[in-house]
Design a protein around this motif. Sequence first.
Motif, PDB file in Angstrom:
ATOM      1  N   GLY A 326       3.221   4.421  75.492  1.00  0.00           N
ATOM      2  CA  GLY A 326       4.167   5.262  76.210  1.00  0.00           C
ATOM      3  C   GLY A 326       4.693   6.411  75.380  1.00  0.00           C
ATOM      4  N   VAL A 327       4.877   6.193  74.084  1.00  0.00           N
ATOM      5  CA  VAL A 327       5.331   7.265  73.196  1.00  0.00           C
ATOM      6  C   VAL A 327       4.249   8.335  73.044  1.00  0.00           C
ATOM      7  N   LYS A 328       3.000   7.924  73.091  1.00  0.00           N
ATOM      8  CA  LYS A 328       1.883   8.861  72.887  1.00  0.00           C
ATOM      9  C   LYS A 328       1.494   9.600  74.170  1.00  0.00           C
ATOM     10  N   ALA A 329       1.544   8.924  75.309  1.00  0.00           N
ATOM     11  CA  ALA A 329       1.036   9.496  76.557  1.00  0.00           C
ATOM     12  C   ALA A 329       2.020  10.489  77.163  1.00  0.00           C
ATOM     13  N   GLU A 330       1.513  11.536  77.774  1.00  0.00           N
ATOM     14  CA  GLU A 330       2.349  12.520  78.459  1.00  0.00           C
ATOM     15  C   GLU A 330       2.971  11.883  79.699  1.00  0.00           C
ATOM     16  N   GLY A 331       4.304  11.966  79.808  1.00  0.00           N
ATOM     17  CA  GLY A 331       4.985  11.383  80.951  1.00  0.00           C
ATOM     18  C   GLY A 331       6.048  10.387  80.521  1.00  0.00           C
ATOM     19  N   SER A 332       6.736   9.815  81.498  1.00  0.00           N
ATOM     20  CA  SER A 332       7.848   8.902  81.234  1.00  0.00           C
ATOM     21  C   SER A 332       7.567   7.529  81.828  1.00  0.00           C
ATOM     22  N   VAL A 333       7.994   6.499  81.082  1.00  0.00           N
ATOM     23  CA  VAL A 333       7.780   5.121  81.511  1.00  0.00           C
ATOM     24  C   VAL A 333       9.025   4.305  81.177  1.00  0.00           C
ATOM     25  N   MET A 334       9.424   3.423  82.102  1.00  0.00           N
ATOM     26  CA  MET A 334      10.490   2.472  81.817  1.00  0.00           C
ATOM     27  C   MET A 334       9.868   1.123  81.481  1.00  0.00           C
ATOM     28  N   PHE A 335      10.287   0.539  80.354  1.00  0.00           N
ATOM     29  CA  PHE A 335       9.810  -0.768  79.910  1.00  0.00           C
ATOM     30  C   PHE A 335      10.950  -1.769  80.044  1.00  0.00           C
ATOM     31  N   TRP A 336      10.646  -2.924  80.635  1.00  0.00           N
ATOM     32  CA  TRP A 336      11.676  -3.901  80.966  1.00  0.00           C
ATOM     33  C   TRP A 336      11.272  -5.268  80.423  1.00  0.00           C
ATOM     34  N   ASN A 337      11.991  -5.732  79.414  1.00  0.00           N
ATOM     35  CA  ASN A 337      11.778  -7.071  78.859  1.00  0.00           C
ATOM     36  C   ASN A 337      12.748  -8.025  79.557  1.00  0.00           C
ATOM     37  N   LYS A 338      12.229  -8.873  80.423  1.00  0.00           N
ATOM     38  CA  LYS A 338      13.070  -9.736  81.241  1.00  0.00           C
ATOM     39  C   LYS A 338      13.367 -11.082  80.583  1.00  0.00           C
ATOM     40  N   VAL A 339      12.980 -11.242  79.310  1.00  0.00           N
ATOM     41  CA  VAL A 339      13.176 -12.523  78.632  1.00  0.00           C
ATOM     42  C   VAL A 339      14.164 -12.395  77.487  1.00  0.00           C
ATOM     43  N   TYR A 340      13.837 -11.562  76.494  1.00  0.00           N
ATOM     44  CA  TYR A 340      14.630 -11.511  75.262  1.00  0.00           C
ATOM     45  C   TYR A 340      15.634 -10.361  75.292  1.00  0.00           C
ATOM     46  N   ASP A 341      16.816 -10.623  74.740  1.00  0.00           N
ATOM     47  CA  ASP A 341      17.864  -9.609  74.741  1.00  0.00           C
ATOM     48  C   ASP A 341      17.934  -8.822  73.436  1.00  0.00           C
ATOM     49  N   GLY A 342      17.084  -9.129  72.476  1.00  0.00           N
ATOM     50  CA  GLY A 342      17.158  -8.439  71.196  1.00  0.00           C
ATOM     51  C   GLY A 342      15.836  -7.873  70.742  1.00  0.00           C
ATOM     52  N   ALA A 343      14.911  -7.648  71.689  1.00  0.00           N
ATOM     53  CA  ALA A 343      13.561  -7.246  71.308  1.00  0.00           C
ATOM     54  C   ALA A 343      13.287  -5.765  71.475  1.00  0.00           C
ATOM     55  N   MET A 344      14.280  -4.993  71.928  1.00  0.00           N
ATOM     56  CA  MET A 344      14.023  -3.584  72.257  1.00  0.00           C
ATOM     57  C   MET A 344      14.782  -2.619  71.353  1.00  0.00           C
ATOM     58  N   GLY A 345      15.455  -3.141  70.340  1.00  0.00           N
ATOM     59  CA  GLY A 345      16.312  -2.289  69.532  1.00  0.00           C
ATOM     60  C   GLY A 345      15.629  -1.588  68.382  1.00  0.00           C
ATOM     61  N   TRP A 346      14.421  -1.119  68.563  1.00  0.00           N
ATOM     62  CA  TRP A 346      13.691  -0.471  67.475  1.00  0.00           C
ATOM     63  C   TRP A 346      13.318   0.971  67.815  1.00  0.00           C
ATOM     64  N   THR A 347      13.990   1.539  68.822  1.00  0.00           N
ATOM     65  CA  THR A 347      13.661   2.911  69.218  1.00  0.00           C
ATOM     66  C   THR A 347      13.960   3.911  68.111  1.00  0.00           C
ATOM     67  N   SER A 348      14.928   3.578  67.233  1.00  0.00           N
ATOM     68  CA  SER A 348      15.241   4.501  66.139  1.00  0.00           C
ATOM     69  C   SER A 348      14.061   4.667  65.190  1.00  0.00           C
ATOM     70  N   GLU A 349      13.230   3.651  65.076  1.00  0.00           N
ATOM     71  CA  GLU A 349      12.042   3.762  64.214  1.00  0.00           C
ATOM     72  C   GLU A 349      11.000   4.670  64.858  1.00  0.00           C
ATOM     73  N   LEU A 350      10.875   4.605  66.178  1.00  0.00           N
ATOM     74  CA  LEU A 350       9.961   5.518  66.878  1.00  0.00           C
ATOM     75  C   LEU A 350      10.409   6.959  66.700  1.00  0.00           C
ATOM     76  N   ALA A 351      11.735   7.158  66.671  1.00  0.00           N
ATOM     77  CA  ALA A 351      12.270   8.516  66.523  1.00  0.00           C
ATOM     78  C   ALA A 351      11.871   9.132  65.191  1.00  0.00           C
ATOM     79  N   LYS A 352      11.659   8.299  64.168  1.00  0.00           N
ATOM     80  CA  LYS A 352      11.266   8.823  62.861  1.00  0.00           C
ATOM     81  C   LYS A 352       9.886   9.487  62.919  1.00  0.00           C
ATOM     82  N   PHE A 353       9.046   9.043  63.864  1.00  0.00           N
ATOM     83  CA  PHE A 353       7.748   9.691  64.080  1.00  0.00           C
ATOM     84  C   PHE A 353       7.895  10.953  64.938  1.00  0.00           C
ATOM     85  N   GLY A 354       9.073  11.116  65.552  1.00  0.00           N
ATOM     86  CA  GLY A 354       9.244  12.192  66.522  1.00  0.00           C
ATOM     87  C   GLY A 354       9.098  11.705  67.946  1.00  0.00           C
ATOM     88  N   GLY A 355       8.883  10.387  68.104  1.00  0.00           N
ATOM     89  CA  GLY A 355       8.777   9.815  69.436  1.00  0.00           C
ATOM     90  C   GLY A 355      10.123   9.797  70.134  1.00  0.00           C
TER      91      GLY A 355
END
Length: 433
Positions: A326-355
Amino acid sequence: MSNLIVHGGTPLKGRVIPSANKNAVLPILCGTLLSREPIRLKGIPESTDVRKILEVFRKLGSQVEVNYETGILDVHHRDTHFDAATDRLPEEMRSSIMLVPGLMARFGAARIEDDVKGCTLGAREIDPHVEVFERFGAAVERQPDGLTLKVDGKLRANKHWTDYASVTTTENFILCAALAEGTSTLTNAASEPHVQEFTQFMQMLGAKIEGQGTSRVTIHGVDKLGGGEFTFAEDFHEIVTFLALGAITGGDVRVKNSQPEQFPLLDRTFAKFGVNIVHEDGWSRCEAQFPLKVKEPFTRNILQKVEAAPWPYLPVDLLPIFVALGVKAEGSVMFWNKVYDGAMGWTSELAKFGGHAFQADPHRIITFGGKPLTPAEVESPYIIRVAIALVMVAASTPGRSVIRNATPVRRAHPNFAENIRRLGAQIEWVEGD
């Protein structure tokens, strides 16, 4: 600490054979403890979790012979011993809780360490497991450093309906029920491919299981289990990972896959990013238009979305792999983890690539892909496939990137770097800080 150095920008091409699924290997290893007969496992991976379980077996007096080059493990628990007062199970791997049924059935006692844990995915309670053990007749007592469990006589069959379809809880129920007196039934059972592989192994030992692959499983207890030989299937997590690496780098990767019947939903998820997956002659291949482009939904006022939950949903373990796409492909996507409440907090690391990724809440993130990416030094949380997702972004980005604390990769994929190096990736492990 182990770091991965990645020199990205090279399209990955070639064939790769995946290893066995960690989530099938570990419960199967724990299941061997229920038998006093010789057992041979073929395709055993040299992962850190496997090594830790086998070391426990050796300390308990079991015969263990393993050759990681051939992938053959011979294990015999005839002379195994256990003392809940002195013997300890590994704290740093959550799967050690699946040793409890075998210990209770064989020795009438077991223990659960206070700090038993796995990947840092948020709250991961042990209460559902303790409840299962109690229903089979275990008396549970809290100690300063954990829980002790004691059973008077044989485990007792029962009927249970879980709060949610937990993989490990389902496997613990089956392990307890295999040698229990009477017939046990579990409703809301997990049905993931690795759970089905685990039940196939248990049936090979002589367990009487009905309903495997469904949400209602019935187990008729037997007096004893036998031995035999079992061969692991390819890990569908690795298959998806290698295909995604081919897609994100604009390459051409083929992956051995003997169970394509597990892939229709996974194939449709790849298609949301403009990637076509082809299965033929026992191999799977990614065909992608490059640059990747998110497929627009027909409903104009909603985002393309990827929802992950217990099987037969898209597996939550694979969600980070698609976040990388999703970070690489042109366009927007919503990702929904319906199980774990602590598995999505790594977006700041993607930002370091410019994502560009926005965390909407503990369960959902939105990617705005197609932005220019640059190499970066990032820190992986202790989540196996988040580390791999960061490797994917690095591999698709020209220049030198560093994935710090990538150690979790080795828990599940012992030859990960070597495999993608054969596909043309420039990647190496560097030990130390």
